[in-house]
Write a protein that holds these residues in place. Structure first.
Motif, PDB file in Angstrom:
ATOM      1  N   SER A   1       1.030  -1.103   0.027  1.00  0.00           N
ATOM      2  CA  SER A   1       0.086   0.081   0.011  1.00  0.00           C
ATOM      3  C   SER A   1       0.970   1.262   0.072  1.00  0.00           C
ATOM      4  O   SER A   1       2.089   1.280   0.493  1.00  0.00           O
ATOM      5  CB  SER A   1      -0.926   0.098   1.252  1.00  0.00           C
ATOM      6  N   TYR A   2       0.508   2.260  -0.704  1.00  0.00           N
ATOM      7  CA  TYR A   2       1.216   3.468  -0.617  1.00  0.00           C
ATOM      8  C   TYR A   2       0.700   4.524   0.600  1.00  0.00           C
ATOM      9  O   TYR A   2       1.097   5.333   0.785  1.00  0.00           O
ATOM     10  CB  TYR A   2       1.138   4.289  -1.788  1.00  0.00           C
ATOM     11  N   GLU A   3      -0.539   3.964   1.027  1.00  0.00           N
ATOM     12  CA  GLU A   3      -1.230   5.009   2.138  1.00  0.00           C
ATOM     13  C   GLU A   3      -1.166   4.310   3.335  1.00  0.00           C
ATOM     14  O   GLU A   3      -1.466   3.149   3.819  1.00  0.00           O
ATOM     15  CB  GLU A   3      -2.575   5.156   1.755  1.00  0.00           C
ATOM     16  N   GLU A   4      -0.653   5.139   4.578  1.00  0.00           N
ATOM     17  CA  GLU A   4      -0.821   4.472   5.750  1.00  0.00           C
ATOM     18  C   GLU A   4      -1.987   4.618   6.412  1.00  0.00           C
ATOM     19  O   GLU A   4      -3.077   5.390   6.066  1.00  0.00           O
ATOM     20  CB  GLU A   4       0.266   5.185   6.750  1.00  0.00           C
ATOM     21  N   LEU A   5      -2.266   3.760   7.510  1.00  0.00           N
ATOM     22  CA  LEU A   5      -3.578   3.889   8.355  1.00  0.00           C
ATOM     23  C   LEU A   5      -3.425   5.289   8.977  1.00  0.00           C
ATOM     24  O   LEU A   5      -2.141   5.964   9.460  1.00  0.00           O
ATOM     25  CB  LEU A   5      -3.796   2.620   9.242  1.00  0.00           C
ATOM     26  N   PRO A   6      -4.531   6.053   9.396  1.00  0.00           N
ATOM     27  CA  PRO A   6      -4.187   7.219   9.947  1.00  0.00           C
ATOM     28  C   PRO A   6      -3.978   7.055  11.570  1.00  0.00           C
ATOM     29  O   PRO A   6      -4.358   5.904  11.989  1.00  0.00           O
ATOM     30  CB  PRO A   6      -5.793   7.943   9.933  1.00  0.00           C
ATOM     31  N   GLY A   7      -3.463   8.253  12.047  1.00  0.00           N
ATOM     32  CA  GLY A   7      -3.297   8.131  13.290  1.00  0.00           C
ATOM     33  C   GLY A   7      -1.890   7.737  13.975  1.00  0.00           C
ATOM     34  O   GLY A   7      -1.855   7.498  15.067  1.00  0.00           O
ATOM     35  N   TYR A   8      -0.831   7.406  13.041  1.00  0.00           N
ATOM     36  CA  TYR A   8       0.326   7.205  13.684  1.00  0.00           C
ATOM     37  C   TYR A   8       1.162   8.307  14.049  1.00  0.00           C
ATOM     38  O   TYR A   8       1.320   9.524  13.602  1.00  0.00           O
ATOM     39  CB  TYR A   8       1.203   6.499  12.577  1.00  0.00           C
ATOM     40  N   ASN A   9       1.345   8.164  15.514  1.00  0.00           N
ATOM     41  CA  ASN A   9       2.320   9.170  16.144  1.00  0.00           C
ATOM     42  C   ASN A   9       3.134   8.663  16.935  1.00  0.00           C
ATOM     43  O   ASN A   9       2.856   7.693  17.753  1.00  0.00           O
ATOM     44  CB  ASN A   9       1.181  10.073  17.212  1.00  0.00           C
ATOM     45  N   PRO A  10       4.485   8.996  16.704  1.00  0.00           N
ATOM     46  CA  PRO A  10       5.515   8.552  18.145  1.00  0.00           C
ATOM     47  C   PRO A  10       4.736   8.970  19.357  1.00  0.00           C
ATOM     48  O   PRO A  10       4.465   9.783  19.655  1.00  0.00           O
ATOM     49  CB  PRO A  10       6.584   9.326  17.545  1.00  0.00           C
ATOM     50  N   GLN A  11       4.943   8.085  20.482  1.00  0.00           N
ATOM     51  CA  GLN A  11       4.445   8.465  21.706  1.00  0.00           C
ATOM     52  C   GLN A  11       5.176   9.684  22.216  1.00  0.00           C
ATOM     53  O   GLN A  11       6.457   9.847  22.266  1.00  0.00           O
ATOM     54  CB  GLN A  11       4.446   7.188  22.636  1.00  0.00           C
ATOM     55  N   LYS A  12       4.487  10.350  22.994  1.00  0.00           N
ATOM     56  CA  LYS A  12       5.409  11.637  23.585  1.00  0.00           C
ATOM     57  C   LYS A  12       5.220  11.266  25.033  1.00  0.00           C
ATOM     58  O   LYS A  12       4.562  10.817  25.620  1.00  0.00           O
ATOM     59  CB  LYS A  12       4.344  12.702  23.418  1.00  0.00           C
ATOM     60  N   LEU A  13       6.773  11.504  25.324  1.00  0.00           N
ATOM     61  CA  LEU A  13       6.999  11.525  26.537  1.00  0.00           C
ATOM     62  C   LEU A  13       6.752  12.275  27.486  1.00  0.00           C
ATOM     63  O   LEU A  13       7.183  13.786  27.050  1.00  0.00           O
ATOM     64  CB  LEU A  13       8.449  10.871  26.936  1.00  0.00           C
ATOM     65  N   VAL A  14       6.082  12.470  28.518  1.00  0.00           N
ATOM     66  CA  VAL A  14       5.717  13.731  29.115  1.00  0.00           C
ATOM     67  C   VAL A  14       5.921  13.982  30.486  1.00  0.00           C
ATOM     68  O   VAL A  14       6.281  15.046  31.028  1.00  0.00           O
ATOM     69  CB  VAL A  14       4.301  13.980  29.384  1.00  0.00           C
ATOM     70  N   VAL A  15       6.647  12.609  31.278  1.00  0.00           N
ATOM     71  CA  VAL A  15       7.254  13.070  32.644  1.00  0.00           C
ATOM     72  C   VAL A  15       8.625  12.301  32.441  1.00  0.00           C
ATOM     73  O   VAL A  15       8.871  11.223  31.941  1.00  0.00           O
ATOM     74  CB  VAL A  15       6.490  11.973  33.613  1.00  0.00           C
TER      75      VAL A  15
END
Lengths: 369, 611
Positions: free
Chosen positions: B282-296
């Motif tokens: 596929s050329y198209e990714e599924l939506p919503g890929y985010n590297p996880q954000k570290l907050v603490v």
């Protein structure tokens, strides 16, 4: 049992004199435990044994510990007759409340009386032991004691800060909070006061906790601080021979029995030593072999207690090494902290505690263990 | 199997509302787990999960269910419920078409229920409401049911009543799943698109990607590509969870299963990424890929210096199953060698710390947690500050931004005042209040359950939440209030770096980024505490708290005047030497800041105090 005990002491003295080949003895000290248990007559017997087994120096310092409530004219005369020429008396305080706190049987009046008895008996070398830094002790109470002691004019004074030794009742009371922990700063002030008063009364502060009139330093205790050798006899006694420290069994009954187990023999031959080594080990509770490193360390820890300090030349002579070679770093760090100083005397250098270092001795000693 | 007969769903619930027990019953009823092998909270295998009643690690299981002569494939995806793992939760939800919303029939809707339900609605999931624990004497299905109707707009007859503990209503739940959750869509002939919703590590098969196939199909041996991280590997095994790994050789659109990748680290196999085939993909990714954000962030140090290597190994192992955990070596004057670790949130931090201590037998010292600040320099450069020591000098700073969140609290009305007060102390901004239910007229007015139940919303800096917040909410509401939160944005804050100095030297472990208004109190507190725990030295020690070069608090430790053995005679030497040796040994364990020797316990006392 006292008789048996004294017999055991005589035998132990004799056995060891053979082992160490009858060297010259310069000091004898009767003390530890409860000195009143032993009679003047016994002291006389023991001194006889010592002079028969060792080469007892004619001018040897021979001290007996004594409690103020044991002192009578007769007792002192007898002691002097048997050869005692120095007395060390545990005064601790001249305030009756604190004597009670310390669990002493005597009161301040007993001390004054005892001192006068000893003095009038003609003994001219008296040490008085004092304790400061007691819970609730205020500086003026301590000053009062010091003034009275100076008025008595003993030849020697030992002043110890109370240490709450593990296992003691006082320490327990402090730990469970029924008694206040003694204040270290106040104790430091008391020490300073003692130094000032005794110095201006003509005493020399020749060791951290000891003062003496000129020529009246305790030769016996100097032997410990100079890390020299000594033999201790009796239950719980400690000894120091070159490279060896040992401690006798602490129970008097065990002591008597294990001395009995030593065969009556001719101990003069060094080879015999191996034969009855096991018998001697029966008397010994614990021993420790000291390598050169530990001997040097002990020499430092003990020698720095003395005001005269440690002579570089003596250290070199004894260990074949220069003090700075071994402890150069430690010495220079401690000099920087103003805890140690080096001063020159003729061609020699001498290492000693500064005035500040004297009260912080442990911080210095720590660097040499 | 025809996708028409597949149902993919998850269970969402507040802690202790019976999610795991319901999952257990479903596993039993569908015959997925042999009753002889059944243990309570079957899916929560970690001790920590069982003890705390929470799910830390996501799982999936395929079940077979027969109804009306049809055979259905049910895929239950178990997700962590906590907001710290929000991203993982959102990926798991993205893998489902429906969610069972479990609410305790005596406790009612809690903050986490609400957050998860909204999240599910946001993913367009069909929500099946379940009122659980109806067997309990205090259960009030009618009242709680009306809460659900009011908040989510369910029909009251949609709500399934269950007691997972007693096995009541389980088949109703299963029927409802089959009837109401739509089957997955997706053409098996299209190029492969598989969503990674979780991963774990297997020593033989490498990283195992948990996937939901959205379109296309995959067979074992296929060369695959992770589209986000752009790495390629061979799918060494493909299969499903029953609940153990079962090699099926193939997964097709609509199905949930796993792909064993042989990868040695989870880094190339991130949750949220899309897997496709290397060729004709596929050329198209599924939506919503985010590297996880570290907050603490917090420094973790072994309490014994020698365990540094063990700590490193433990962190590496933990990271194999916890892709979000990050760590970098860090060296603190005060605490020695350790790691600066990044976490998804305070719960994540707590769990990592606890797992390190329990599963790897380590004794740890954690520095006070810090959030990720953004510092904007005078020249416009933006820096992320994970450690107070990285903070630029005030002179070079333009502004500092800090992360804020929206906190939702559900509480009986009697605690509103106390919670409001806490929020004020914590720099919170009040947003809104909503009455979820009215006073329970039949109830006993001394019982907090009598009260109207109220939803409160506040905006709050994350930094305030990570230190002594949750405990305060629980204390102030006698345990009745529940809390959930959601990151919203970075906002500028009047933040300053507070340093603690010993004789002019900054103690690195004791620097904090703190709101200006709180800096004086904190500085005073730290200085006073330190004065109590630092032993006297041979010189005077100045303890100072400073903002930049400005001293805001000071205490002095007077020099030690006396430490000497009063007596040392013939019988004392051996004993006293041993005493000195022991003291010297103790000195070696002291940490030196400037010239000042500080026992490690001193830092410990202070850091614990800040939690």
């Amino acid at each position: 049992m006292i008789d048996e005990y004294v017999e055991s002491l005589q035998k132990e003295i004799y056995v060891w004199s053979k082992i160490v080949k009858n060297p010259k003895v310069k000091t004898v000290f009767f003390g530890g435990g409860t000195p009143s248990y032993i009679k003047a007559n016994d002291i006389s017997l023991l001194l006889k044994t010592i002079s028969q087994s060792f080469m007892l120096d004619e001018s040897a310092e021979i001290t007996a510990e004594i409690n103020p409530d044991d002192v009578t004219f007769n007792k002192i005369y007898e002691l002097m007759d048997s050869g005692i020429n120095r007395v060390s008396m545990g005064v601790q305080s001249l305030d009756d409340r604190f004597l009670k706190l310390l669990g002493r049987r005597h009161n301040s009046k007993d001390v004054i009386t005892a001192y006068e008895v000893i003095r009038n008996a003609g003994l001219n070398n008296i040490n008085l032991d004092l304790i400061y830094g007691l819970p609730y002790q205020k500086i003026n109470i301590w000053e009062n004691t010091v003034n009275k002691i100076i008025d008595l004019n003993p030849e020697h004074v030992s002043g110890y800060c109370l240490t709450l030794e593990p296992g003691t009742f006082l320490r327990h009371q402090v730990e469970i909070g029924v008694r206040k922990k003694p204040d270290d700063d106040l104790a430091a002030d008391m020490y300073r006061l003692l130094c000032e008063k005794l110095n201006s009364a003509g005493y020399l502060n020749y060791e951290i906790s000891n003062w003496a009139k000129k020529g009246k330093q305790s030769l016996h205790n100097l032997c410990y601080w100079k890390n020299n050798i000594y033999l201790g006899f009796g239950a719980g006694a400690h000894s120091h021979l070159p490279g060896l420290r040992y401690e006798n069994v602490s129970s008097p009954v065990k002591y008597i029995n294990s001395i009995k187990n030593i065969e009556d023999n001719n101990y003069s031959d060094a080879d015999d030593l191996t034969n009855f080594r096991d018998q001697i080990l029966g008397v010994i509770k614990d021993f420790e072999l000291n390598d050169k490193q530990m001997q040097m360390s002990d020499t430092m820890i003990l020698g720095l207690r003395l005001t005269e300090g440690i002579y570089y030349s003596e250290f070199r002579q004894r260990f074949g090494l220069n003090l700075d070679e071994i402890y150069g770093n430690e010495i220079s760090n401690l000099k920087e902290l103003d805890l140690l100083e080096v001063y020159k005397l003729n061609e020699d250098s001498i290492l000693r505690l500064t005035e500040k270092g004297r009260l912080l001795g442990n911080e210095v000693f720590l660097k040499f263990v | 199997m025809d996708t028409e007969n597949i149902r993919n769903f998850c269970i969402i619930a507040h802690i202790d509302h019976g999610k795991s027990t319901l999952a257990d019953r479903i596993l039993e009823t569908t015959g997925t787990v042999d009753p002889r092998n059944m243990t309570a909270q079957f899916l929560d295998q970690m001790d920590l999960e069982k003890e705390r009643g929470i799910t830390i690690k996501g799982k999936a299981v395929r079940m077979t269910f027969h109804e009306n002569g049809e055979v259905y494939q049910l895929n239950l995806i178990d997700t962590p419920g906590h907001v710290d793992f929000g991203y993982e939760v959102s990926r798991a939800l993205a893998a489902c078409e429906g969610a069972i919303l479990v609410v305790d029939a005596s406790q009612g809707i809690q903050a986490q229920t609400l957050a998860n339900a909204y999240l599910a609605l946001g993913h367009d999931l069909m929500i099946l409401p379940v009122l659980n624990k109806i067997d309990l004497p205090f259960a009030d299905p009618e009242r709680i049911g009306s809460e659900m109707v009011q908040l989510f707009g369910f029909d009251s007859d949609e709500i399934v009543l269950t007691s997972a503990k007693e096995g009541i209503g389980i088949s109703d739940v299963l029927s409802s799943i089959v009837k109401n959750i739509p089957p997955p869509k997706g053409d098996p002939k299209e190029p492969l698109k598989a969503l990674i919703f979780d991963s774990s590590y297997d020593p033989y098969k490498g990283v195992i990607a948990y996937v939901r196939i959205f379109q296309g199909s995959i067979a074992s041996g296929t060369r695959i590509k992770m589209m986000g991280s752009n790495s390629e590997v061979d799918a060494i095994e493909v299969g499903v969870f029953r609940p153990n790994l079962e090699d099926t050789g193939m997964l097709t659109a609509g199905e949930v299963g796993y792909i064993a990748t042989g990868l040695k680290t989870v880094r190339e196999c991130r949750v949220g990424d899309t897997i496709t085939t290397s060729s004709n993909g596929s050329y198209e990714e599924l939506p919503g890929y985010n590297p996880q954000k570290l907050v603490v962030f917090a420094g973790l140090y072994p309490s014994e210096g020698e365990s540094y290597q063990s700590l490193r190994e433990a962190l590496e192992k933990l990271q194999l199953n916890d892709a979000a955990l990050s760590f970098e070596p860090e060296n603190s004057q005060a605490l020695g060698f350790g790691f600066r670790c990044g976490f998804l949130g305070p719960l994540h931090m707590e769990i990592v710390q606890e797992r390190l201590e329990r599963e790897y037998n380590l004794e740890l010292i954690a520095t006070s947690p810090s959030v990720a600040y953004k510092a904007i320099a005078q020249n416009g450069e933006e820096l992320t500050i994970a450690n107070p020591s990285e903070m630029p000098h005030p002179g070079q700073l333009n502004k500092i931004l800090e992360p804020w969140l929206l906190a939702t609290i559900i509480t009986p009305s009697r605690y509103i005042g106390s919670i409001m007060e806490l929020m004020t102390n914590k720099r919170g901004n009040y947003k809104r209040i909503e009455y979820l239910t009215q006073v329970n007229a039949q109830g006993d007015s001394s019982d907090p359950a009598y009260d109207a139940r109220v939803l409160l919303e506040f905006e709050l800096p994350l930094a305030e939440l990570i230190i002594d917040f949750y405990d305060q909410i629980k204390t102030r509401s006698q345990g009745y209030a529940s809390l959930d939160y959601d990151m919203i944005d970075y906002k500028e804050g009047a933040l300053v770096k507070l340093d603690v100095m010993l004789n002019g030297k900054v103690v690195d472990a004791l620097s904090f980024i703190v709101h200006k208004d709180k800096s004086y109190a904190l500085g005073r507190n730290l200085v006073n505490k330190l004065k109590d725990v630092i032993p006297r030295q041979m010189f005077e020690v100045a303890i100072q708290a400073a903002l930049g070069s400005r001293i805001i608090a000071r205490e002095t430790i007077r020099p030690l005047r006396k430490n000497v053995l009063a007596k040392c005679y013939g019988g004392d030497i051996t004993r006293k030497r041993k005493l000195l040796e022991k003291q010297a040994e103790g000195k070696k364990r002291l940490k030196t800041v400037g010239q000042v020797e500080v026992p490690q316990e001193a830092f410990l006392a202070l850091l614990n105090n800040q939690k």
